[in-house]
Scaffold this active site. Sequence first.
Site, PDB file in Angstrom:
ATOM      1  N   TYR A 105       2.264   5.919  -2.435  1.00 29.03           N
ATOM      2  CA  TYR A 105       2.255   7.019  -1.802  1.00 29.03           C
ATOM      3  C   TYR A 105       4.113   7.683  -2.318  1.00 29.03           C
ATOM      4  CZ  TYR A 105      -1.775   6.921  -0.191  1.00 29.03           C
ATOM      5  OH  TYR A 105      -3.383   5.947  -0.060  1.00 29.03           O
ATOM      6  N   ARG A 120     -10.353  -9.571 -12.178  1.00 27.18           N
ATOM      7  CA  ARG A 120      -8.964  -8.565 -13.011  1.00 27.18           C
ATOM      8  C   ARG A 120      -8.528  -9.554 -13.331  1.00 27.18           C
ATOM      9  NH1 ARG A 120      -5.497  -6.598  -7.615  1.00 27.18           N
ATOM     10  NH2 ARG A 120      -3.905  -6.221  -9.607  1.00 27.18           N
ATOM     11  N   ARG A 121      -7.438  -9.852 -13.427  1.00 22.97           N
ATOM     12  CA  ARG A 121      -5.678 -10.241 -14.141  1.00 22.97           C
ATOM     13  C   ARG A 121      -6.555 -12.249 -14.575  1.00 22.97           C
ATOM     14  NH1 ARG A 121      -2.762  -9.642  -8.727  1.00 22.97           N
ATOM     15  NH2 ARG A 121      -1.202  -8.621  -9.497  1.00 22.97           N
ATOM     16  N   HIS A 169      -9.004   1.491 -11.284  1.00 18.57           N
ATOM     17  CA  HIS A 169      -8.441   2.060 -10.661  1.00 18.57           C
ATOM     18  C   HIS A 169      -6.743   2.869 -10.441  1.00 18.57           C
ATOM     19  CE1 HIS A 169      -7.475   3.889  -6.093  1.00 18.57           C
ATOM     20  NE2 HIS A 169      -6.727   2.788  -6.084  1.00 18.57           N
ATOM     21  N   PHE A 170      -6.187   1.522 -10.606  1.00 14.92           N
ATOM     22  CA  PHE A 170      -4.884   1.907 -10.451  1.00 14.92           C
ATOM     23  C   PHE A 170      -4.513   2.696 -11.991  1.00 14.92           C
ATOM     24  CE2 PHE A 170      -4.093  -2.553 -10.763  1.00 14.92           C
ATOM     25  CZ  PHE A 170      -3.346  -2.818 -11.629  1.00 14.92           C
ATOM     26  N   HIS A 171      -4.709   2.189 -12.752  1.00 18.33           N
ATOM     27  CA  HIS A 171      -4.980   3.133 -14.087  1.00 18.33           C
ATOM     28  C   HIS A 171      -4.285   4.927 -13.880  1.00 18.33           C
ATOM     29  CE1 HIS A 171      -2.968  -0.873 -15.696  1.00 18.33           C
ATOM     30  NE2 HIS A 171      -2.839  -0.226 -16.407  1.00 18.33           N
ATOM     31  N   HIS A 222       1.167  -0.999   0.265  1.00 12.80           N
ATOM     32  CA  HIS A 222       0.056   0.007  -0.335  1.00 12.80           C
ATOM     33  C   HIS A 222       0.848   1.205   0.194  1.00 12.80           C
ATOM     34  CE1 HIS A 222      -3.065   2.645  -0.014  1.00 12.80           C
ATOM     35  NE2 HIS A 222      -2.655   3.706   1.165  1.00 12.80           N
TER      36      HIS A 222
END
Length: 555
Positions: free
Chosen positions: A231, A441-442, A378-380, A227
């Site tokens: 950041y 996903r994946r 989300h992570f793209h 996680h």
Amino acid sequence: MSRKSKVFTGLPEKKLALAFILTAFAALFLGSNLGPFQAFNYAGLNIYHLKFMPFVNSYYQGLTLHGVLNALVFTTFFISGLLWYLPAKEMNIRPNMTFSWISYFVMLLGLVMAAVAILANTSNVMYTFYAPLKGHWGFYLGLALVVVASLMVAFEVVRMRQVWKKENPGKVTPIVTFMSVMLWLMWAIASVGIVVEVVVFLIPWSFGLLDGVDPQITKSLFWWTGHPIVYFWLLPAYVSWYGLMPKQVKGELASDSLTRLVFVLFLLFSTPVGFHHQFTDPGIPAGWKMLHSMMTMFVGVPSLITAFTIGASLELGGRALGGKGVLGWIKKLPWNDPSVAGQLMAMLLFIPAGAGGIVLGSFNLNIMLHNTAWIPGHFHITVGGAVTLTFIAMTFWLLPHLTNRKLFSKRLALGTVWSWFIGMIFFSTGMHWEGLLLIPRRAHISNMAENLQGVYAGAEFPMMLTGIGGGILWLSIALFFTVILGTIFLGKKDVDVPEVPFVDNKWASDTGLAAAMDKIWAWFAVAALLVAVVYAPTLYELFSTYVSIPGQTPW
Ligand code: HAS
Ligand code: CU1
């Protein structure tokens, strides 16, 4: 002021920063060219068998390369170059060049080892590399070296700041250096999880010294780092939004103390939230999951503050440029500067991106979306959108600055940032939507019976968005590398070379809150304590019920 340390000289520092950044781009080039294959898969188009890339044997090998090169390698190299160079320049201190070059070569060795292991089809374990999937020791050792090297950079930046403090008694750390140091201290705490996972478990296991490992322990240790690493990627973008962007838009930093507070909050709250990746996992008591869910909401706060303070900084700029009315200042911002336009679009992407993260952090909503296409959606727009678009946009002043060459083509640079922005909107809207339709996903869905038999009927529209997005992003990458190579090989020498746009921090103070927040070791200790409190009981529990599972290599 008596000056004893050697001062920043310019050229040698530029060379090393350039080495880090160009290596980052090399990884990005290979990694991002694999991206459209994933996007077309989620558009229902199976093109893997066409063998566009002869070294990619399977969907999972392509996915591992894509994730490792883009999310882990590109970011770490870019950040190490950037947040080593900027503090040294701001403090006007010469880094220890020998030590810093060694850190670069250790990182490079790590990259080569990990890349060879994946290319040799031995380590298709995804960028989230926990057991029971088992890769080659070269993969784990390689990534361990990348982390060690990044910690060497961290050490050097913190050391330079100590030297500066000694020579400037009673003064508060300059703002860009403060932000960078907080990031590196956060990373030092964050990386403990992955270091233990790799050194204690995965490397001995892949060498054959251990018969098996406990998947839940390796997974929990992975997310201890997994996680906060987000950041580690995001905060360099914030360094630019707070410390450089205001100057680029003729604005000013809206608040010195809020800026410092945001970074203190990230140091405190980035790490103790990892279980929000494990809400559906057995073996972790619900109470601790709930606590991590609450802490996740806390770590959203510094970003909410950022939306306000950065908005204010930009508004000051837009008004100084003649903007009137409630929103008229937005139009006046220098949208024709690709570096500014790209970062503004990155911020715009981060608004829905952050909202999607808050949804995922909610204990009850997560259950619906975990392991669906929502997650890559989300992570793209977070790391691929907000962060990478900021890095791309920064490159348009940074590369000319480091190479003493003029940016090759402002038009192509503007084309890059607009196409990245639009491509990401298409792609992640499609993926979030597919996630809501519970598409996993994946998964090599384009090759699965469900797809072939039309079970994803009803998902045609989001699938089309995903595919179009992938295509636009491919074009964008081509434009970006044209600009980079054009600048390096064809850019005019020594004309219009931009300086680092350090913000004028007129609210800087050496007393009060700023001085309290400059006690970095006290904050570091509190952050470490917080992580211990939220992780120790569960890890203790998991270790006392250790289950050894042999590895799996299903490819
Ligand atoms: Fe996330 C999964 C929760 C932020 C990346 N995240 C992931 C994964 C990645 C990732 C890579 O709680 C997948 C890992 C995997 O492969 O399994 N995420 C959050 C939350 C936030 C968040 C609460 N994520 C990020 C960032 C990332 C990132 C940043 C990369 C850089 N995420 C989760 C959760 C999961 C997760 C769950 C696990 C899901 C599961 O089940 O597997 C927050 O930090 C977000 C806070 C952000 C905001 C937005 C503030 C807006 C700003 C912009 C201002 C704009 C202005 C516009 C001023 C509140 C600052 C001005 C412009 C003009 C033109 C005027
Ligand atoms: Cu997370």
